[in-house]
Scaffold this motif. Structure first.
Motif, PDB file in Angstrom:
ATOM      1  N   ASN A   1       0.849  -1.187   0.000  1.00  0.00           N
ATOM      2  CA  ASN A   1       0.000   0.000   0.000  1.00  0.00           C
ATOM      3  C   ASN A   1       0.888   1.242   0.000  1.00  0.00           C
ATOM      4  N   PRO A   2       1.558   1.533  -1.107  1.00  0.00           N
ATOM      5  CA  PRO A   2       2.482   2.667  -1.150  1.00  0.00           C
ATOM      6  C   PRO A   2       1.761   4.005  -0.998  1.00  0.00           C
ATOM      7  N   LEU A   3       2.463   4.959  -0.396  1.00  0.00           N
ATOM      8  CA  LEU A   3       1.910   6.308  -0.244  1.00  0.00           C
ATOM      9  C   LEU A   3       2.112   7.079  -1.544  1.00  0.00           C
ATOM     10  N   ASP A   4       1.120   7.935  -1.890  1.00  0.00           N
ATOM     11  CA  ASP A   4       1.315   8.798  -3.044  1.00  0.00           C
ATOM     12  C   ASP A   4       1.903  10.126  -2.561  1.00  0.00           C
ATOM     13  N   ASP A   5       2.277  10.993  -3.484  1.00  0.00           N
ATOM     14  CA  ASP A   5       2.935  12.252  -3.135  1.00  0.00           C
ATOM     15  C   ASP A   5       2.090  13.121  -2.211  1.00  0.00           C
ATOM     16  N   GLN A   6       0.782  13.163  -2.427  1.00  0.00           N
ATOM     17  CA  GLN A   6      -0.093  13.987  -1.588  1.00  0.00           C
ATOM     18  C   GLN A   6      -0.103  13.479  -0.143  1.00  0.00           C
ATOM     19  N   GLU A   7      -0.129  12.178   0.035  1.00  0.00           N
ATOM     20  CA  GLU A   7      -0.117  11.608   1.393  1.00  0.00           C
ATOM     21  C   GLU A   7       1.216  11.903   2.093  1.00  0.00           C
ATOM     22  N   ILE A   8       2.308  11.844   1.347  1.00  0.00           N
ATOM     23  CA  ILE A   8       3.613  12.142   1.923  1.00  0.00           C
ATOM     24  C   ILE A   8       3.672  13.601   2.374  1.00  0.00           C
ATOM     25  N   VAL A   9       3.211  14.518   1.518  1.00  0.00           N
ATOM     26  CA  VAL A   9       3.200  15.948   1.868  1.00  0.00           C
ATOM     27  C   VAL A   9       2.322  16.172   3.093  1.00  0.00           C
ATOM     28  N   ALA A  10       1.168  15.532   3.161  1.00  0.00           N
ATOM     29  CA  ALA A  10       0.260  15.693   4.307  1.00  0.00           C
ATOM     30  C   ALA A  10       0.928  15.183   5.587  1.00  0.00           C
ATOM     31  N   GLU A  11       1.650  14.068   5.524  1.00  0.00           N
ATOM     32  CA  GLU A  11       2.329  13.544   6.716  1.00  0.00           C
ATOM     33  C   GLU A  11       3.445  14.474   7.166  1.00  0.00           C
ATOM     34  N   ILE A  12       4.189  15.041   6.215  1.00  0.00           N
ATOM     35  CA  ILE A  12       5.252  15.973   6.577  1.00  0.00           C
ATOM     36  C   ILE A  12       4.687  17.215   7.235  1.00  0.00           C
ATOM     37  N   GLU A  13       3.620  17.759   6.679  1.00  0.00           N
ATOM     38  CA  GLU A  13       2.982  18.949   7.253  1.00  0.00           C
ATOM     39  C   GLU A  13       2.430  18.648   8.650  1.00  0.00           C
ATOM     40  N   ALA A  14       1.820  17.494   8.838  1.00  0.00           N
ATOM     41  CA  ALA A  14       1.293  17.121  10.156  1.00  0.00           C
ATOM     42  C   ALA A  14       2.431  16.979  11.161  1.00  0.00           C
ATOM     43  N   TYR A  15       3.548  16.420  10.719  1.00  0.00           N
ATOM     44  CA  TYR A  15       4.710  16.282  11.610  1.00  0.00           C
ATOM     45  C   TYR A  15       5.224  17.657  12.018  1.00  0.00           C
ATOM     46  N   ARG A  16       5.310  18.569  11.063  1.00  0.00           N
ATOM     47  CA  ARG A  16       5.812  19.924  11.356  1.00  0.00           C
ATOM     48  C   ARG A  16       4.873  20.677  12.295  1.00  0.00           C
ATOM     49  N   ARG A  17       3.586  20.353  12.228  1.00  0.00           N
ATOM     50  CA  ARG A  17       2.619  20.985  13.141  1.00  0.00           C
ATOM     51  C   ARG A  17       2.618  20.319  14.523  1.00  0.00           C
ATOM     52  N   GLY A  18       3.335  19.211  14.626  1.00  0.00           N
ATOM     53  CA  GLY A  18       3.411  18.502  15.911  1.00  0.00           C
ATOM     54  C   GLY A  18       2.291  17.513  16.141  1.00  0.00           C
ATOM     55  N   LYS A  19       1.668  17.057  15.077  1.00  0.00           N
ATOM     56  CA  LYS A  19       0.571  16.098  15.203  1.00  0.00           C
ATOM     57  C   LYS A  19       1.019  14.722  14.854  1.00  0.00           C
TER      58      LYS A  19
END
Length: 102
Positions: free
Chosen positions: A84-102
């Motif tokens: 179940n590979p991640l697509d580019d949008q999911e990767i960007v969303a995970e990075i943004e959530a990490y930067r927000r501390g979530k």
């Protein structure tokens, strides 16, 4: 062959591909201990009866161990996402959530 006696246990020294060190009359070699009760070296470039100093140092290289564990972890993570590979949008969303501390 050189034999050292200590506490009733014999330490036998045998050849393991020694390389001369540039300073003084010193030999350096790296081996892996197969039997923790003995270290064997042979074919040494010393005369019979010549007094030598033997120093045994361990190579407890924690960085190598940590690197191996990290590689293993990366392989496990890649295996998890192989089906179940991640697509580019999911990767960007995970990075943004990490930067927000979530």
């Amino acid at each position: 062959m050189i034999g050292l006696q200590k506490s009733g246990e014999k330490l036998v020294i045998e050849n393991f591909g020694f390389k001369p060190c540039p300073s003084k009359t010193t030999l350096q070699s790296y081996i892996t201990i197969a039997d923790p009760k003995q270290l064997v070296l042979s074919d040494l470039p010393f005369k019979a009866g010549q007094r030598v100093e033997v120093i045994v140092l361990t190579d407890d290289n924690q960085r190598v161990t940590l690197a191996e564990e990290l590689k293993k972890l990366f392989k496990e993570i890649q295996a998890i996402h192989a089906d179940n590979p991640l697509d580019d949008q999911e990767i960007v969303a995970e990075i943004e959530a990490y930067r927000r501390g979530k």
